[in-house]
Design a protein around this motif. Structure first.
Motif, short mmCIF file in Angstrom:
data_model
loop_
_atom_site.label_atom_id
_atom_site.label_comp_id
_atom_site.label_asym_id
_atom_site.label_seq_id
_atom_site.Cartn_x
_atom_site.Cartn_y
_atom_site.Cartn_z
N PRO A 33 0.87 -0.90 0.11
CA PRO A 33 -0.02 0.01 0.23
C PRO A 33 0.82 1.20 0.08
O PRO A 33 1.92 1.45 0.64
CB PRO A 33 -0.92 -0.11 1.35
N THR A 34 0.37 2.37 -0.74
CA THR A 34 1.19 3.29 -0.76
C THR A 34 0.40 4.65 0.02
O THR A 34 -0.77 4.59 0.01
CB THR A 34 1.29 4.08 -2.30
N GLY A 35 1.19 5.57 0.88
CA GLY A 35 0.62 6.48 1.43
C GLY A 35 -0.09 6.17 2.70
O GLY A 35 0.31 5.02 3.35
N PRO A 36 -0.73 6.90 3.54
CA PRO A 36 -1.17 6.76 4.90
C PRO A 36 -2.19 5.68 4.75
O PRO A 36 -2.76 5.48 3.56
CB PRO A 36 -1.65 8.11 5.33
N PRO A 37 -2.61 4.93 6.05
CA PRO A 37 -3.40 3.88 5.99
C PRO A 37 -4.99 4.61 5.72
O PRO A 37 -5.03 5.72 5.84
CB PRO A 37 -3.09 3.37 7.37
N ALA A 38 -5.69 3.87 5.33
CA ALA A 38 -7.13 3.95 5.30
C ALA A 38 -7.78 4.65 6.34
O ALA A 38 -7.52 4.03 7.43
CB ALA A 38 -8.00 2.80 4.43
N ASN A 39 -8.70 5.53 6.42
CA ASN A 39 -9.56 5.73 7.51
C ASN A 39 -11.02 5.46 7.27
O ASN A 39 -11.55 6.07 6.12
CB ASN A 39 -9.43 7.28 7.84
N THR A 40 -11.60 4.53 7.80
CA THR A 40 -12.84 4.05 7.42
C THR A 40 -14.14 4.27 8.34
O THR A 40 -15.21 4.09 8.44
CB THR A 40 -12.94 2.34 7.49
N THR A 41 -13.70 5.23 9.24
CA THR A 41 -14.62 5.89 10.26
C THR A 41 -15.61 6.65 9.59
O THR A 41 -15.60 7.37 8.43
CB THR A 41 -13.99 6.86 11.22
N SER A 42 -16.94 6.45 10.07
CA SER A 42 -18.10 7.21 9.51
C SER A 42 -18.25 8.56 9.89
O SER A 42 -18.36 8.63 11.20
CB SER A 42 -19.37 6.35 9.60
N TYR A 43 -18.48 9.41 9.15
CA TYR A 43 -18.71 10.89 9.67
C TYR A 43 -19.72 11.49 9.27
O TYR A 43 -20.50 11.26 8.14
CB TYR A 43 -17.26 11.83 9.26
N GLU A 44 -20.30 12.34 9.98
CA GLU A 44 -21.40 13.41 9.50
C GLU A 44 -21.10 14.83 9.85
O GLU A 44 -20.07 15.29 10.47
CB GLU A 44 -22.60 13.05 10.46
N ALA A 45 -21.66 15.79 8.82
CA ALA A 45 -21.50 17.03 8.87
C ALA A 45 -21.41 17.75 10.13
O ALA A 45 -20.26 18.56 10.49
CB ALA A 45 -22.27 17.66 7.85
N ALA A 78 -18.96 12.05 -3.25
CA ALA A 78 -19.73 11.13 -3.95
C ALA A 78 -20.97 10.91 -3.59
O ALA A 78 -22.06 10.63 -4.00
CB ALA A 78 -19.07 9.65 -3.91
N ASP A 79 -21.29 11.06 -2.07
CA ASP A 79 -22.35 11.07 -1.32
C ASP A 79 -23.06 12.50 -1.52
O ASP A 79 -22.36 13.44 -1.37
CB ASP A 79 -22.09 10.77 0.16
N VAL A 80 -24.46 12.53 -1.81
CA VAL A 80 -25.06 13.59 -1.59
C VAL A 80 -24.95 14.44 -0.45
O VAL A 80 -25.23 15.69 -0.31
CB VAL A 80 -26.80 13.35 -1.83
N ALA A 81 -24.85 13.90 0.69
CA ALA A 81 -24.51 14.54 2.10
C ALA A 81 -23.39 15.52 1.89
O ALA A 81 -23.02 16.15 2.92
CB ALA A 81 -24.70 13.66 3.08
N GLY A 82 -22.45 14.90 1.31
CA GLY A 82 -20.96 15.66 1.25
C GLY A 82 -19.91 14.47 1.82
O GLY A 82 -20.21 13.52 1.95
N ALA A 83 -18.93 15.13 2.16
CA ALA A 83 -17.42 14.41 2.79
C ALA A 83 -16.80 15.18 3.43
O ALA A 83 -16.66 16.28 3.36
CB ALA A 83 -16.95 14.12 1.38
N PRO A 84 -15.95 14.43 4.54
CA PRO A 84 -15.16 15.40 5.60
C PRO A 84 -13.79 15.51 4.70
O PRO A 84 -13.44 15.09 3.81
CB PRO A 84 -14.80 14.02 6.51
N VAL A 94 -11.67 18.33 9.59
CA VAL A 94 -11.97 19.87 10.26
C VAL A 94 -12.85 20.56 9.34
O VAL A 94 -12.96 21.89 9.62
CB VAL A 94 -10.21 20.43 10.50
N ALA A 95 -13.07 20.16 8.52
CA ALA A 95 -14.35 20.75 7.60
C ALA A 95 -15.10 19.80 6.69
O ALA A 95 -14.73 18.56 6.82
CB ALA A 95 -13.58 21.81 6.59
N TRP A 96 -16.11 20.45 5.86
CA TRP A 96 -17.02 19.40 5.27
C TRP A 96 -17.39 19.93 3.94
O TRP A 96 -17.47 21.20 3.58
CB TRP A 96 -18.33 19.48 5.95
#
Length: 276
Positions: A33-45, A78-84, A94-96
């Motif tokens: 794998p390249t770069g920092p590890p994946a973050n699979t935490t679910s976030y909301e705005a 990709a999600d209609v709600a947006g992304a972190p 730190v933003a959405w």
């Protein structure tokens, strides 16, 4: 079947035990794998500030390589709600970034990417002019949160030569169209910002009579010297039409002729713009 020498194909000899052993396939190693590890935490705005044109985000870094090219990709949540949005891939958001938001800025160029993360340019500011660094903002987003599309066109502005070119790059060809050979730019006190940015959105603002009904093409970067303009809390740089459009006379915007602004307004949101 005949060999090239003209004789018949010889019968194959039975393999020796050592040959049989060496024929065992070697397992293919998994790619590293390249770069920092994946973050699979679910976030909301939640209470995260919106990464929009009005945002002040001291947690987010300014673009640290403004003269470098982008990767030729445009990202959108990709999600209609947006992304972190993250200041770095090892921390918390730190933003959405909304998938759609007022005055857009939702379609952003990718400037760095690895397996799990993409660094993008963003609207908003690290700080308003006079309070800190107002240069082009950037941030990290998870690749899994994004729709990525090729950015086939880019805009190149040469402040010294007074030229604007639209470059188009596809799998089949490359072309450059010069759409301006003169324009007005910022004064010494209110200069046009340089470096890489992008088209935030286009709009026709009938109340601004100097545009003569032509669209305004707003960019993702704001004035390096003005905290706000004309009573607004933002000082966005833009391409726009003006009757007077030659020399260093503007508050940082680039004033162009009708054919130039129409060509620029036809470009999609997120198109990279390089000002040198």
């Amino acid at each position: 079947m005949l060999w090239p020498s003209g004789g018949e194909e010889p019968e194959a000899e039975a393999p020796s035990p050592s040959q049989t052993a060496s024929a065992t396939p070697t397992p293919t190693p998994s790619p590293t794998p390249t770069g920092p590890p994946a973050n699979t935490t679910s976030y909301e705005a939640g209470g995260l500030p919106r990464a929009d044109v009005f945002g002040i985000h001291p947690e987010l870094p300014v673009d640290d390589d403004p003269d470098a090219p982008t990767l030729g990709l445009t990202a959108r949540a990709a999600d209609v709600a947006g992304a972190p949005v993250f200041a770095d891939p090892t921390g918390e958001p730190v933003a959405w970034l909304g998938q759609d938001q007022q005055f857009s800025g939702a379609n952003v160029p990718v400037v760095e990417m690895d397996e799990n993360w993409a660094r993008v340019l963003l609207v908003g500011r690290h700080a308003a002019a006079g309070d800190g660094d107002p240069s082009q903002l950037s941030g990290w987003m998870r690749v899994a949160d994004l729709e990525l599309t090729p950015a086939e066109q880019s805009v190149h502005v040469d402040l010294e030569e007074r030229t604007i070119e639209i470059a188009t790059t596809t799998d089949d060809a490359e072309s450059n169209e010069v759409v301006a050979t003169d324009f007005a730019l910022g004064t010494e006190a209110t200069p046009t910002p340089v470096g890489r940015t992008f088209i935030m959105f286009e709009d026709v603002v009938e109340s601004l009579a100097y545009t003569r009904g032509h669209p305004i093409v707003y960019l993702g970067v704001q004035s390096p010297t003005l905290a706000g303009y004309d009573g607004q809390s933002v000082a966005v740089t833009a391409f726009h039409y003006h009757d007077v459009r030659s020399g260093a006379i503007s508050n940082g915007c680039i004033r162009v002729a009708p054919e130039a602004i129409e060509a620029l307004a036809a470009l999609p949101e997120g198109t990279p713009v390089y000002i040198s």
